[in-house]
Motif scaffolding. Structure first.
Motif, PDB file in Angstrom:
ATOM      1  N   UNK A 139       0.802  -1.225   0.000  1.00 51.99           N
ATOM      2  CA  UNK A 139       0.000   0.000   0.000  1.00 51.99           C
ATOM      3  C   UNK A 139       0.836   1.276   0.000  1.00 51.99           C
ATOM      4  N   UNK A 140       2.077   1.200   0.460  1.00 51.81           N
ATOM      5  CA  UNK A 140       2.859   2.421   0.634  1.00 51.81           C
ATOM      6  C   UNK A 140       3.118   3.127  -0.693  1.00 51.81           C
ATOM      7  N   UNK A 141       3.169   2.386  -1.800  1.00 53.23           N
ATOM      8  CA  UNK A 141       3.395   2.994  -3.114  1.00 53.23           C
ATOM      9  C   UNK A 141       2.153   2.904  -4.002  1.00 53.23           C
ATOM     10  N   UNK A 142       0.999   2.770  -3.367  1.00 54.96           N
ATOM     11  CA  UNK A 142      -0.259   2.800  -4.106  1.00 54.96           C
ATOM     12  C   UNK A 142      -0.676   4.263  -4.260  1.00 54.96           C
ATOM     13  N   UNK A 143      -0.434   4.830  -5.428  1.00 53.45           N
ATOM     14  CA  UNK A 143      -0.635   6.264  -5.619  1.00 53.45           C
ATOM     15  C   UNK A 143      -2.100   6.648  -5.755  1.00 53.45           C
ATOM     16  N   UNK A 144      -2.983   5.685  -5.684  1.00 52.26           N
ATOM     17  CA  UNK A 144      -4.410   6.004  -5.633  1.00 52.26           C
ATOM     18  C   UNK A 144      -4.848   6.380  -4.223  1.00 52.26           C
ATOM     19  N   UNK A 145      -3.997   6.085  -3.243  1.00 50.08           N
ATOM     20  CA  UNK A 145      -4.285   6.470  -1.865  1.00 50.08           C
ATOM     21  C   UNK A 145      -3.885   7.924  -1.639  1.00 50.08           C
ATOM     22  N   UNK A 146      -4.517   8.600  -0.683  1.00 49.78           N
ATOM     23  CA  UNK A 146      -4.123   9.982  -0.372  1.00 49.78           C
ATOM     24  C   UNK A 146      -2.652  10.062   0.042  1.00 49.78           C
ATOM     25  N   UNK A 147      -2.017  11.159  -0.322  1.00 46.65           N
ATOM     26  CA  UNK A 147      -0.592  11.317  -0.033  1.00 46.65           C
ATOM     27  C   UNK A 147      -0.324  11.273   1.471  1.00 46.65           C
ATOM     28  N   UNK A 148      -1.195  11.885   2.256  1.00 56.39           N
ATOM     29  CA  UNK A 148      -1.003  11.890   3.706  1.00 56.39           C
ATOM     30  C   UNK A 148      -1.027  10.471   4.270  1.00 56.39           C
ATOM     31  N   UNK A 149      -1.916   9.638   3.742  1.00 51.69           N
ATOM     32  CA  UNK A 149      -1.993   8.256   4.217  1.00 51.69           C
ATOM     33  C   UNK A 149      -0.742   7.484   3.829  1.00 51.69           C
ATOM     34  N   UNK A 150      -0.223   7.712   2.623  1.00 55.80           N
ATOM     35  CA  UNK A 150       0.994   7.016   2.200  1.00 55.80           C
ATOM     36  C   UNK A 150       2.191   7.426   3.053  1.00 55.80           C
ATOM     37  N   UNK A 151       2.235   8.691   3.452  1.00 59.29           N
ATOM     38  CA  UNK A 151       3.316   9.140   4.331  1.00 59.29           C
ATOM     39  C   UNK A 151       3.195   8.498   5.714  1.00 59.29           C
ATOM     40  N   UNK A 152       1.962   8.324   6.171  1.00 57.01           N
ATOM     41  CA  UNK A 152       1.748   7.668   7.463  1.00 57.01           C
ATOM     42  C   UNK A 152       2.182   6.211   7.406  1.00 57.01           C
ATOM     43  N   UNK A 153       1.845   5.534   6.303  1.00 55.11           N
ATOM     44  CA  UNK A 153       2.263   4.137   6.140  1.00 55.11           C
ATOM     45  C   UNK A 153       3.780   4.037   6.115  1.00 55.11           C
ATOM     46  N   UNK A 154       4.427   4.975   5.421  1.00 55.64           N
ATOM     47  CA  UNK A 154       5.893   4.969   5.362  1.00 55.64           C
ATOM     48  C   UNK A 154       6.492   5.171   6.746  1.00 55.64           C
ATOM     49  N   UNK A 155       5.860   6.010   7.559  1.00 57.21           N
ATOM     50  CA  UNK A 155       6.362   6.228   8.918  1.00 57.21           C
ATOM     51  C   UNK A 155       6.171   4.987   9.783  1.00 57.21           C
ATOM     52  N   UNK A 156       5.062   4.280   9.584  1.00 57.93           N
ATOM     53  CA  UNK A 156       4.820   3.053  10.349  1.00 57.93           C
ATOM     54  C   UNK A 156       5.808   1.968   9.940  1.00 57.93           C
ATOM     55  N   UNK A 157       6.082   1.879   8.635  1.00 51.81           N
ATOM     56  CA  UNK A 157       7.033   0.873   8.156  1.00 51.81           C
ATOM     57  C   UNK A 157       8.451   1.178   8.600  1.00 51.81           C
ATOM     58  N   UNK A 158       8.814   2.464   8.548  1.00 54.34           N
ATOM     59  CA  UNK A 158      10.134   2.933   8.966  1.00 54.34           C
ATOM     60  C   UNK A 158      11.250   2.100   8.332  1.00 54.34           C
ATOM     61  N   UNK A 159      12.052   1.336   9.094  1.00 53.29           N
ATOM     62  CA  UNK A 159      13.170   0.614   8.455  1.00 53.29           C
ATOM     63  C   UNK A 159      12.726  -0.504   7.525  1.00 53.29           C
ATOM     64  N   UNK A 160      11.476  -0.934   7.636  1.00 57.09           N
ATOM     65  CA  UNK A 160      10.983  -2.021   6.786  1.00 57.09           C
ATOM     66  C   UNK A 160      10.371  -1.513   5.482  1.00 57.09           C
ATOM     67  N   UNK A 161      10.486  -0.210   5.234  1.00 59.33           N
ATOM     68  CA  UNK A 161       9.912   0.347   4.011  1.00 59.33           C
ATOM     69  C   UNK A 161      10.678  -0.167   2.797  1.00 59.33           C
ATOM     70  N   UNK A 162       9.991  -0.753   1.819  1.00 55.87           N
ATOM     71  CA  UNK A 162      10.679  -1.275   0.631  1.00 55.87           C
ATOM     72  C   UNK A 162      11.099  -0.139  -0.295  1.00 55.87           C
TER      73      UNK A 162
END
Length: 218
Positions: A139-162
């Motif tokens: 979901x982190x690179x699903x550009x159909x999602x709102x940008x704010x939500x993608x940034x939140x997902x990236x913060x939750x993933x942190x070191x595990x972000x692909x």
């Protein structure tokens, strides 16, 4: 489905089994952002409402002979359950089942691994995160999602972000684009549009809008 089960385990992590889903998915800072990162509130409620352990169309008939018709088919899949549990008239099938699954998973984890001192709460959080992690990475690179939500997902993933996937133009799309016949060759402008008269490739900057009726008359 694993992501949904992970969300259910997170309700136990946050002690929110009986909390209203509106407050769990709230965006004003009072909600738990992990739930919004995994799925929308509508999808969560839809899965929660429709997931069943049996066929609801035949449940009324089976209830006449089987008081546990709603879960009997699933219960029969686990023979060891019959040895440990004797379901009766006051069997509770709700959060208690989830709590039992947590305890059993925790006991098996300590038995089958060398880790002995991990707290149960930490184990449960790790279990929930491992279930939702693959879905978050998608979901982190699903550009159909709102940008704010993608940034939140990236913060939750942190070191595990692909790493961000590199999107290359498909061969069919690239083959359809040809060099403009009017533009100077040094510009190397490629276009997918053709002149309706000579069929030469032409850049839109050199085109002219005309009436459809005029084209039909020609």
């Amino acid at each position: 489905m694993k992501a949904f089960l992970g969300s259910l385990f997170y309700t136990s992590v946050f002690k929110s089994n009986h909390e209203n889903t509106k407050s769990i998915f709230a965006t004003d800072g009072s909600g738990r952002e992990i739930f919004r990162c995994v799925m929308s509130q509508f999808r969560f409620l839809t899965l929660l409402n429709y997931i069943r352990f049996d066929d609801s169309n035949t449940r009324s008939q089976r209830l006449e002979t089987d008081p546990l018709a709603a879960i009997s088919e699933m219960f029969k899949l686990f023979n060891n359950c019959k040895k440990a549990y004797a379901p009766g008239a006051y069997l509770c099938v709700d959060e208690i089942v989830l709590d039992l699954s947590e305890v059993n998973a925790y006991a098996l984890y300590k038995t089958c691994t060398a880790v002995r001192d991990i707290p149960r709460a930490q184990f449960l959080q790790n279990l929930a995160y491992s279930l939702v992690l693959p879905h978050l990475k998608r979901r982190v690179y699903n550009y159909r999602l709102p940008r704010e939500l993608r940034l939140t997902i990236a913060r939750v993933l942190s070191p595990n972000k692909p790493p961000e996937p590199v999107t290359e133009p498909s061969e069919s799309t690239e083959a359809a684009r040809k060099t403009c016949k009017i533009c100077p060759s040094r510009l190397k402008r490629r276009t997918k549009y053709n002149c309706i008269e000579c069929r030469k490739s032409i850049y839109l900057g050199y085109s002219k809008t005309i009436c459809v009726d005029w084209v039909d008359d020609k």
